[in-house]
Design a protein around this motif. Structure first.
Motif, PDB file in Angstrom:
ATOM      1  N   ASP A 178     -10.896   2.419  10.419  1.00 39.61           N
ATOM      2  CA  ASP A 178     -10.547   3.066   9.153  1.00 39.61           C
ATOM      3  C   ASP A 178      -9.041   3.117   9.005  1.00 39.61           C
ATOM      4  O   ASP A 178      -8.348   3.719   9.818  1.00 39.61           O
ATOM      5  CB  ASP A 178     -11.136   4.479   9.125  1.00 39.61           C
ATOM      6  CG  ASP A 178     -10.864   5.184   7.807  1.00 39.61           C
ATOM      7  OD1 ASP A 178     -10.396   4.511   6.871  1.00 39.61           O
ATOM      8  OD2 ASP A 178     -11.121   6.390   7.730  1.00 39.61           O
ATOM      9  N   ILE A 179      -8.510   2.483   7.949  1.00 36.21           N
ATOM     10  CA  ILE A 179      -7.077   2.554   7.698  1.00 36.21           C
ATOM     11  C   ILE A 179      -6.797   3.302   6.396  1.00 36.21           C
ATOM     12  O   ILE A 179      -5.750   3.150   5.791  1.00 36.21           O
ATOM     13  CB  ILE A 179      -6.423   1.156   7.656  1.00 36.21           C
ATOM     14  CG1 ILE A 179      -7.082   0.278   6.577  1.00 36.21           C
ATOM     15  CG2 ILE A 179      -6.497   0.482   9.006  1.00 36.21           C
ATOM     16  CD1 ILE A 179      -6.404  -1.068   6.395  1.00 36.21           C
ATOM     17  N   SER A 180      -7.775   4.127   5.979  1.00 30.11           N
ATOM     18  CA  SER A 180      -7.565   4.907   4.765  1.00 30.11           C
ATOM     19  C   SER A 180      -7.063   6.310   5.061  1.00 30.11           C
ATOM     20  O   SER A 180      -6.661   7.026   4.168  1.00 30.11           O
ATOM     21  CB  SER A 180      -8.864   4.994   3.955  1.00 30.11           C
ATOM     22  OG  SER A 180      -9.856   5.672   4.691  1.00 30.11           O
ATOM     23  N   ALA A 181      -7.096   6.709   6.337  1.00 34.34           N
ATOM     24  CA  ALA A 181      -6.645   8.046   6.704  1.00 34.34           C
ATOM     25  C   ALA A 181      -5.127   8.098   6.754  1.00 34.34           C
ATOM     26  O   ALA A 181      -4.451   7.091   6.920  1.00 34.34           O
ATOM     27  CB  ALA A 181      -7.234   8.447   8.057  1.00 34.34           C
ATOM     28  N   GLY A 182      -4.602   9.295   6.617  1.00 35.40           N
ATOM     29  CA  GLY A 182      -3.170   9.485   6.766  1.00 35.40           C
ATOM     30  C   GLY A 182      -2.351   8.877   5.654  1.00 35.40           C
ATOM     31  O   GLY A 182      -1.190   8.515   5.854  1.00 35.40           O
ATOM     32  N   GLY A 183      -2.912   8.730   4.457  1.00 35.14           N
ATOM     33  CA  GLY A 183      -2.142   8.202   3.338  1.00 35.14           C
ATOM     34  C   GLY A 183      -2.334   6.728   3.104  1.00 35.14           C
ATOM     35  O   GLY A 183      -1.869   6.194   2.100  1.00 35.14           O
ATOM     36  N   LEU A 184      -2.988   6.012   4.020  1.00 39.09           N
ATOM     37  CA  LEU A 184      -3.258   4.599   3.805  1.00 39.09           C
ATOM     38  C   LEU A 184      -4.539   4.477   3.009  1.00 39.09           C
ATOM     39  O   LEU A 184      -5.531   5.144   3.298  1.00 39.09           O
ATOM     40  CB  LEU A 184      -3.403   3.885   5.146  1.00 39.09           C
ATOM     41  CG  LEU A 184      -2.188   3.971   6.067  1.00 39.09           C
ATOM     42  CD1 LEU A 184      -2.449   3.213   7.338  1.00 39.09           C
ATOM     43  CD2 LEU A 184      -0.963   3.433   5.396  1.00 39.09           C
ATOM     44  N   ASP A 185      -4.546   3.614   1.984  1.00 40.00           N
ATOM     45  CA  ASP A 185      -5.700   3.598   1.114  1.00 40.00           C
ATOM     46  C   ASP A 185      -6.026   2.191   0.658  1.00 40.00           C
ATOM     47  O   ASP A 185      -5.439   1.211   1.109  1.00 40.00           O
ATOM     48  CB  ASP A 185      -5.475   4.520  -0.091  1.00 40.00           C
ATOM     49  CG  ASP A 185      -4.177   4.210  -0.820  1.00 40.00           C
ATOM     50  OD1 ASP A 185      -3.832   4.943  -1.753  1.00 40.00           O
ATOM     51  OD2 ASP A 185      -3.497   3.212  -0.458  1.00 40.00           O
ATOM     52  N   LEU A 186      -6.982   2.111  -0.236  1.00 37.35           N
ATOM     53  CA  LEU A 186      -7.388   0.823  -0.771  1.00 37.35           C
ATOM     54  C   LEU A 186      -6.264   0.178  -1.575  1.00 37.35           C
ATOM     55  O   LEU A 186      -5.455   0.859  -2.199  1.00 37.35           O
ATOM     56  CB  LEU A 186      -8.614   1.002  -1.668  1.00 37.35           C
ATOM     57  CG  LEU A 186      -9.888   1.539  -1.008  1.00 37.35           C
ATOM     58  CD1 LEU A 186     -10.980   1.695  -2.061  1.00 37.35           C
ATOM     59  CD2 LEU A 186     -10.348   0.626   0.096  1.00 37.35           C
ATOM     60  N   VAL A 187      -6.284  -1.154  -1.541  1.00 38.75           N
ATOM     61  CA  VAL A 187      -5.257  -1.919  -2.258  1.00 38.75           C
ATOM     62  C   VAL A 187      -5.936  -2.691  -3.378  1.00 38.75           C
ATOM     63  O   VAL A 187      -6.814  -3.509  -3.122  1.00 38.75           O
ATOM     64  CB  VAL A 187      -4.546  -2.896  -1.306  1.00 38.75           C
ATOM     65  CG1 VAL A 187      -3.513  -3.721  -2.066  1.00 38.75           C
ATOM     66  CG2 VAL A 187      -3.895  -2.145  -0.150  1.00 38.75           C
ATOM     67  N   PRO A 188      -5.586  -2.453  -4.641  1.00 44.33           N
ATOM     68  CA  PRO A 188      -6.204  -3.199  -5.738  1.00 44.33           C
ATOM     69  C   PRO A 188      -5.814  -4.672  -5.694  1.00 44.33           C
ATOM     70  O   PRO A 188      -4.704  -5.032  -5.278  1.00 44.33           O
ATOM     71  CB  PRO A 188      -5.658  -2.513  -6.990  1.00 44.33           C
ATOM     72  CG  PRO A 188      -4.419  -1.814  -6.550  1.00 44.33           C
ATOM     73  CD  PRO A 188      -4.616  -1.453  -5.108  1.00 44.33           C
ATOM     74  N   ALA A 189      -6.719  -5.521  -6.135  1.00 46.97           N
ATOM     75  CA  ALA A 189      -6.477  -6.964  -6.084  1.00 46.97           C
ATOM     76  C   ALA A 189      -5.278  -7.366  -6.927  1.00 46.97           C
ATOM     77  O   ALA A 189      -4.615  -8.373  -6.639  1.00 46.97           O
ATOM     78  CB  ALA A 189      -7.725  -7.713  -6.549  1.00 46.97           C
ATOM     79  N   SER A 190      -4.957  -6.583  -7.950  1.00 50.00           N
ATOM     80  CA  SER A 190      -3.829  -6.930  -8.821  1.00 50.00           C
ATOM     81  C   SER A 190      -2.502  -6.950  -8.075  1.00 50.00           C
ATOM     82  O   SER A 190      -1.547  -7.592  -8.530  1.00 50.00           O
ATOM     83  CB  SER A 190      -3.756  -5.937  -9.990  1.00 50.00           C
ATOM     84  OG  SER A 190      -3.596  -4.603  -9.512  1.00 50.00           O
ATOM     85  N   VAL A 191      -2.443  -6.255  -6.941  1.00 55.79           N
ATOM     86  CA  VAL A 191      -1.221  -6.281  -6.131  1.00 55.79           C
ATOM     87  C   VAL A 191      -0.864  -7.712  -5.749  1.00 55.79           C
ATOM     88  O   VAL A 191       0.311  -8.072  -5.608  1.00 55.79           O
ATOM     89  CB  VAL A 191      -1.404  -5.398  -4.868  1.00 55.79           C
ATOM     90  CG1 VAL A 191      -0.315  -5.694  -3.833  1.00 55.79           C
ATOM     91  CG2 VAL A 191      -1.368  -3.927  -5.252  1.00 55.79           C
TER      92      VAL A 191
END
Length: 384
Positions: free
Chosen positions: A190-203
């Motif tokens: 899990d890399i969503s903890a601690g402020g890391l979250d999903l990255v939208p494809a538009s990036v």
């Protein structure tokens, strides 16, 4: 230019305490054969090369074997570090490796220096973005807000697009992240903890192709943004999912085609459900005897020493769960309320129902309980 997109090798990972090095070597040898037979120019590996930040010596040996074979087959290698890797260890001597056309991208700002590889149509710029944890890189850019993974990758891609405007040519980006729109298995850390979250494809707008890593199953976010998945199955939640990579072809003006190429599965994963006796005797399961097996037993009473019995037929049975096919209905009544004003045989029967998920005593057990209670009553009378 032909590019083989792969990721998440996880060299050194175990599968329920079993080493996967032998199977991974078999699969990577098959990957090398794809490079040779398809005339692949570049192998792009998007992170999690190792499973641990401190790989063992035999893990390094397997990586050396794979890289040597890929180069001998004629392809250049571009790889980045993932969240499982130690960027420092993976990147050790990467400068010297680049002289052999093995480009290992691990420094936080190394994406600003693309690996440029030319074909008959001109240059292709490979921008490798190593796994960038916001907490560890934001001090390098004090004037930029970098609290989330989306912000970090957005910042990196902004710089890449600016560089492309000046540099020109076709482009490929490698990134290790959790993009929105895909389903993870129980393996990906899990890399969503601690402020890391999903990255939208538009990036990732801009490049001709984006080779993503981190998710272990293949996934298509868009025609030009994809996950290849891992080359091996590392969890029963991945059972049945294909293993392989994307064969990407760039033409003179950009992306021409993307095709899936399969890799072998050295040992299948099977989840078998049924009573223990059925699993041990039913001919239906003969084809699963050499699989990795996760057994779900539906017996009303948990069988004794079930794993040992299963491994006699399924030597690679590595997981066991007891899930009775019939369970007791839930109730808010307390145990004291349920046994109040009941006879001793009824109390014993109720206890057996409780611990057996709703299954009461057999006829033999009823007779045995009656005999024991009668003997106890006689002993009480004699001492009175």
């Amino acid at each position: 230019m032909k590019i083989l997109h792969t990721s998440d090798w996880h060299i050194g990972r175990t599968f329920h305490t079993h080493s996967t090095l032998g199977h991974l070597r078999e699969v990577l040898d098959a990957l090398v054969e794809i490079v040779r037979s398809q005339g692949v120019d570049v192998v792009a590996v998007s992170g999690d090369i190792f499973d641990s930040a401190t790989p063992a010596a035999d893990s390094y040996a397997l990586l050396e074997h794979a890289l040597r074979a890929i180069r001998k087959a004629g392809a250049v290698v571009v790889m980045t570090s993932g969240n499982h890797d130690s960027a420092t260890r993976l990147g050790f001597q990467s400068e010297w490796a680049s002289f052999a056309d093995i480009h290992v991208v691990t420094r936080y700002n190394q994406y600003l220096e693309p690996v440029t590889i030319a074909d008959a149509e001109g240059p292709v710029n490979f921008y490798g973005i190593p796994y960038l944890e916001p907490a560890l890189i934001r001090h390098h850019y004090p004037d930029v807000v970098l609290r989330t993974h989306e912000q970090v990758l957005g910042f990196a891609m902004q710089q890449i697009r600016a560089d492309l405007t000046v540099r020109g040519g076709r482009s490929v980006v490698l990134s290790h992240c959790f993009a929105a729109g895909v389903n993870a298995s129980d393996v990906e850390r899990d890399i969503s903890a601690g402020g890391l979250d999903l990255v939208p494809a538009s990036v990732f707008d801009g490049p001709d192709y984006v080779a993503l890593g981190h998710i272990h199953g293949r996934s298509t976010i868009s025609q030009r943004v994809r996950y290849s998945g891992a080359p091996l199955h590392y969890s029963f939640s991945e059972a049945g999912k294909p293993r392989g990579g994307w064969l990407v072809e760039l033409g003179a003006t950009g992306l021409d085609s993307v095709d899936w190429v399969d890799l072998p599965v050295p040992r299948r994963l099977s989840v078998l459900t049924g009573d223990l006796d059925d699993l041990l005797t039913d001919d239906t399961y003969a084809e699963n005897e050499n699989d990795w097996v996760s057994a779900i037993l539906t017996d009303q009473v948990r069988p004794l020493d079930a794993m040992r019995a299963l491994q006699k037929r399924f030597p690679y049975c590595v997981a066991l769960e007891h899930r009775p096919s019939v369970t007791a209905a839930t109730t808010t009544t307390t145990y004291a309320e349920r046994v109040r004003a009941k006879s001793d045989p009824d109390i014993v029967a109720g206890f057996l129902e409780l611990v057996r998920n709703g299954v009461g005593p057999t006829e033999f057990e009823r007779r045995l309980v009656a005999e024991v209670l009668a003997a106890d009553a006689r002993a009480t009378e004699m001492t009175a």
